[in-house]
Design a protein around this motif. Structure first.
Motif, PDB file in Angstrom:
ATOM      1  N   PHE A  64       0.835  -1.199   0.000  1.00  0.00           N
ATOM      2  CA  PHE A  64       0.000   0.000   0.000  1.00  0.00           C
ATOM      3  C   PHE A  64       0.875   1.256   0.000  1.00  0.00           C
ATOM      4  CE2 PHE A  64      -3.755  -2.521   1.094  1.00  0.00           C
ATOM      5  CZ  PHE A  64      -4.749  -1.823   0.431  1.00  0.00           C
ATOM      6  N   GLY A  65       1.966   1.247   0.753  1.00  0.00           N
ATOM      7  CA  GLY A  65       2.872   2.388   0.775  1.00  0.00           C
ATOM      8  C   GLY A  65       3.438   2.679  -0.608  1.00  0.00           C
ATOM      9  N   LEU A  66       3.791   1.636  -1.320  1.00  0.00           N
ATOM     10  CA  LEU A  66       4.292   1.807  -2.683  1.00  0.00           C
ATOM     11  C   LEU A  66       3.207   2.383  -3.586  1.00  0.00           C
ATOM     12  CD1 LEU A  66       6.723   1.387  -4.526  1.00  0.00           C
ATOM     13  CD2 LEU A  66       5.916  -0.939  -4.937  1.00  0.00           C
ATOM     14  N   GLY A  67       1.969   1.900  -3.407  1.00  0.00           N
ATOM     15  CA  GLY A  67       0.854   2.444  -4.187  1.00  0.00           C
ATOM     16  C   GLY A  67       0.625   3.916  -3.903  1.00  0.00           C
ATOM     17  N   GLY A  79      -2.498  14.570  -3.461  1.00  0.00           N
ATOM     18  CA  GLY A  79      -1.217  14.445  -2.781  1.00  0.00           C
ATOM     19  C   GLY A  79      -1.405  14.228  -1.296  1.00  0.00           C
ATOM     20  N   ILE A  80      -0.309  14.368  -0.588  1.00  0.00           N
ATOM     21  CA  ILE A  80      -0.289  14.168   0.863  1.00  0.00           C
ATOM     22  C   ILE A  80       0.218  15.447   1.502  1.00  0.00           C
ATOM     23  CG2 ILE A  80       0.576  12.753   2.763  1.00  0.00           C
ATOM     24  CD1 ILE A  80      -1.117  11.152   0.744  1.00  0.00           C
ATOM     25  N   SER A  81      -0.570  16.010   2.405  1.00  0.00           N
ATOM     26  CA  SER A  81      -0.166  17.218   3.135  1.00  0.00           C
ATOM     27  C   SER A  81       0.463  16.831   4.461  1.00  0.00           C
ATOM     28  CB  SER A  81      -1.380  18.101   3.416  1.00  0.00           C
ATOM     29  OG  SER A  81      -2.008  18.465   2.223  1.00  0.00           O
ATOM     30  N   GLY A  82       1.340  17.681   4.956  1.00  0.00           N
ATOM     31  CA  GLY A  82       1.933  17.471   6.269  1.00  0.00           C
ATOM     32  C   GLY A  82       3.348  16.945   6.229  1.00  0.00           C
ATOM     33  N   GLY A  83       3.802  16.503   5.099  1.00  0.00           N
ATOM     34  CA  GLY A  83       5.175  16.016   4.959  1.00  0.00           C
ATOM     35  C   GLY A  83       5.942  16.932   4.034  1.00  0.00           C
ATOM     36  N   HIS A  84       7.052  16.447   3.555  1.00  0.00           N
ATOM     37  CA  HIS A  84       7.813  17.197   2.573  1.00  0.00           C
ATOM     38  C   HIS A  84       7.016  17.255   1.277  1.00  0.00           C
ATOM     39  CE1 HIS A  84      11.228  17.278   5.218  1.00  0.00           C
ATOM     40  NE2 HIS A  84      11.175  15.958   5.361  1.00  0.00           N
ATOM     41  N   LEU A  89       9.354   7.553  -0.050  1.00  0.00           N
ATOM     42  CA  LEU A  89       8.777   6.216   0.054  1.00  0.00           C
ATOM     43  C   LEU A  89       8.567   5.840   1.516  1.00  0.00           C
ATOM     44  CD1 LEU A  89       7.805   3.565  -1.187  1.00  0.00           C
ATOM     45  CD2 LEU A  89      10.197   2.812  -1.274  1.00  0.00           C
ATOM     46  N   MET A  90       9.499   6.191   2.388  1.00  0.00           N
ATOM     47  CA  MET A  90       9.346   5.857   3.807  1.00  0.00           C
ATOM     48  C   MET A  90       8.186   6.616   4.443  1.00  0.00           C
ATOM     49  SD  MET A  90      11.239   3.376   4.192  1.00  0.00           S
ATOM     50  CE  MET A  90      10.815   3.119   5.886  1.00  0.00           C
ATOM     51  N   ASP A  91       7.959   7.860   4.028  1.00  0.00           N
ATOM     52  CA  ASP A  91       6.792   8.597   4.516  1.00  0.00           C
ATOM     53  C   ASP A  91       5.502   7.933   4.035  1.00  0.00           C
ATOM     54  OD1 ASP A  91       8.192  10.488   5.972  1.00  0.00           O
ATOM     55  OD2 ASP A  91       8.192  11.974   4.350  1.00  0.00           O
ATOM     56  N   ALA A  92       5.510   7.452   2.799  1.00  0.00           N
ATOM     57  CA  ALA A  92       4.327   6.760   2.263  1.00  0.00           C
ATOM     58  C   ALA A  92       4.074   5.461   3.017  1.00  0.00           C
ATOM     59  CB  ALA A  92       4.511   6.489   0.772  1.00  0.00           C
ATOM     60  N   VAL A  93       5.140   4.750   3.367  1.00  0.00           N
ATOM     61  CA  VAL A  93       4.986   3.509   4.142  1.00  0.00           C
ATOM     62  C   VAL A  93       4.502   3.838   5.558  1.00  0.00           C
ATOM     63  CG1 VAL A  93       6.238   1.545   5.141  1.00  0.00           C
ATOM     64  CG2 VAL A  93       6.620   2.184   2.750  1.00  0.00           C
TER      65      VAL A  93
END
Length: 147
Positions: A64-67, A79-84, A89-93
């Motif tokens: 799922f993290g890879l997806g 996208g994803i807010s709150g990160g860089h 990939l590690m943030d996604a995992v």
């Protein structure tokens, strides 16, 4: 050209299909292997079972993290807010682990069509975890004798 939501749904279906198939095959392999471990004490056998199930869940979280990571490379999916700005990939995992376990810290927040993938992951994670718990319970009944 497919809409962002259609693309996200197709990605979600693919990731879910891979995850559920992997989980089924993993439990099937364990079900076939455990009876051959009769020489291993029941307590150790159960610890090994739990360790292998944990590895199975970690692999599923990684899928799922890879997806999620792949989806963030297509701006039309959101996208994803709150990160860089460029989600690693590690943030996604990490996001996947908090979602799969339904813990959901909320420090990383999906927006756009990618929410379909992240939202479905929590349901799939709940199902896979309870499936593993049921399997473990049945194995404990089979191999542990009451004292």
């Amino acid at each position: 050209m497919l809409s962002a939501h259609t693309t996200a749904m197709l990605l979600t279906l693919g990731v879910v299909a891979i995850t559920v198939t992997l989980h089924y095959e993993g439990l099937n392999a364990l079900n076939n292997a455990l009876p051959r471990w009769r020489h291993v004490p029941a307590r150790l056998r159960m610890l090994v079972l739990i360790a292998l199930l944990l590895v199975l869940h970690l692999v599923e979280i990684g899928i799922f993290g890879l997806g999620i990571h792949m989806a963030t490379h297509f701006p039309s999916l959101g996208g994803i807010s709150g990160g860089h700005p460029a989600l690693s990939l590690m943030d996604a995992v990490y996001l996947s682990a908090t979602t799969y376990s339904t813990l959901g810290y909320g420090d990383l927040v999906p927006h756009g069509a990618i929410r379909i993938l992240v939202g479905v992951e929590s349901v799939v994670g709940l199902l896979m975890i309870t499936w593993s718990a049921s399997f473990t319970y049945l194995e404990m009944q089979r191999y542990w004798t009451p004292r």
